[in-house]
Design an enzyme around this catalytic site. Sequence first.
Site, short mmCIF file in Angstrom:
data_model
loop_
_atom_site.label_atom_id
_atom_site.label_comp_id
_atom_site.label_asym_id
_atom_site.label_seq_id
_atom_site.Cartn_x
_atom_site.Cartn_y
_atom_site.Cartn_z
N HIS A 1 5.66 -6.48 -0.74
CA HIS A 1 5.69 -5.21 -1.47
C HIS A 1 5.25 -4.06 -0.57
O HIS A 1 5.93 -3.04 -0.47
CB HIS A 1 4.77 -5.33 -2.69
N GLU A 2 4.11 -4.22 0.09
CA GLU A 2 3.57 -3.14 0.91
C GLU A 2 4.44 -2.85 2.13
O GLU A 2 4.66 -1.69 2.49
CB GLU A 2 2.15 -3.48 1.35
N HIS B 1 7.49 -0.78 1.32
CA HIS B 1 7.22 0.66 1.26
C HIS B 1 7.40 1.30 2.64
O HIS B 1 7.92 2.42 2.76
CB HIS B 1 5.79 0.91 0.77
N GLU C 1 8.52 2.24 -6.38
CA GLU C 1 7.86 1.02 -6.84
C GLU C 1 8.87 -0.08 -7.15
O GLU C 1 8.66 -1.24 -6.80
CB GLU C 1 7.02 1.32 -8.08
#
Length: 269
Positions: A138-139, A142, A200
């Site tokens: 997820h990070e 980004h 997101e």
Amino acid sequence: MKPKIILLLLFVASLNFFSCTRNAITGRNQLSLVPESEMQQMAVTQYREFLDTSKVVAKTNANAEMVKRVGSRIASAITKYYQEKGITNDIANYKWEFNLVQDKQVNAWCMPGGKVVVYTGILPITQNEDALAIVLGHEITHAVAGHGRERMSQAMVAQGLQVAGNVALSKNAQTVNIFNNVFGPAAQVGVLLPNSRNQELEADHYGLIFAAIAGYNPQEAIPFWTRMANLNKGGAPPVFLSDHPSDADRIQKLKQLMPEALSYYKPSK
């Protein structure tokens, strides 16, 4: 409408039109006023300063080894995915680093160029390597999806900052401040600029895929985010959730994304 307001609106509209780039993975147009090369240079500087003033866990520690192992597998999965799409130039200059920092914050982040930090405070919530892979996927999404650059560009427009092509952003106090309010280190001194709903969803979507390609079970995302939601019921949300808006339907969206992620999943031996 006053002429000045009209001119301002025309300026913002033209800025968005001429300064947008299409992300190679997500296909979404993004405001991009900041060169990726400068973002990565700033990241190196801020990352080093952060590590120098933090309690970095020794690389021989079992948890630190786990963070590096999971992170390295995610990075390899991203490289494989980008190679298959023929867009490896987008991450050609990434120099991956993974560090575990002793801190009770429930948090993790990735800067441009692959500079990653995991706080020890999130490990009791992840509980296993598969869930840690969900967090790192997820990070890191980004970062590779240019979300930080997009948020920084939006903040610069909001503050009326102009970018001179031959002026290093790292020499400008205002742009450095914006950078620190977009990425992890600012969590210790202020409030991070929040990700948008689109950002997101993209991080959840491709984070699942990257974790699955790396050999981690993407289904672990459901119990992980459930634990995070339960943690949030106790009062103020942890930094990880304040930086990542927790929508009521997030888990439902993850379930909708799961079949695609599972199509990439081949359990590691």
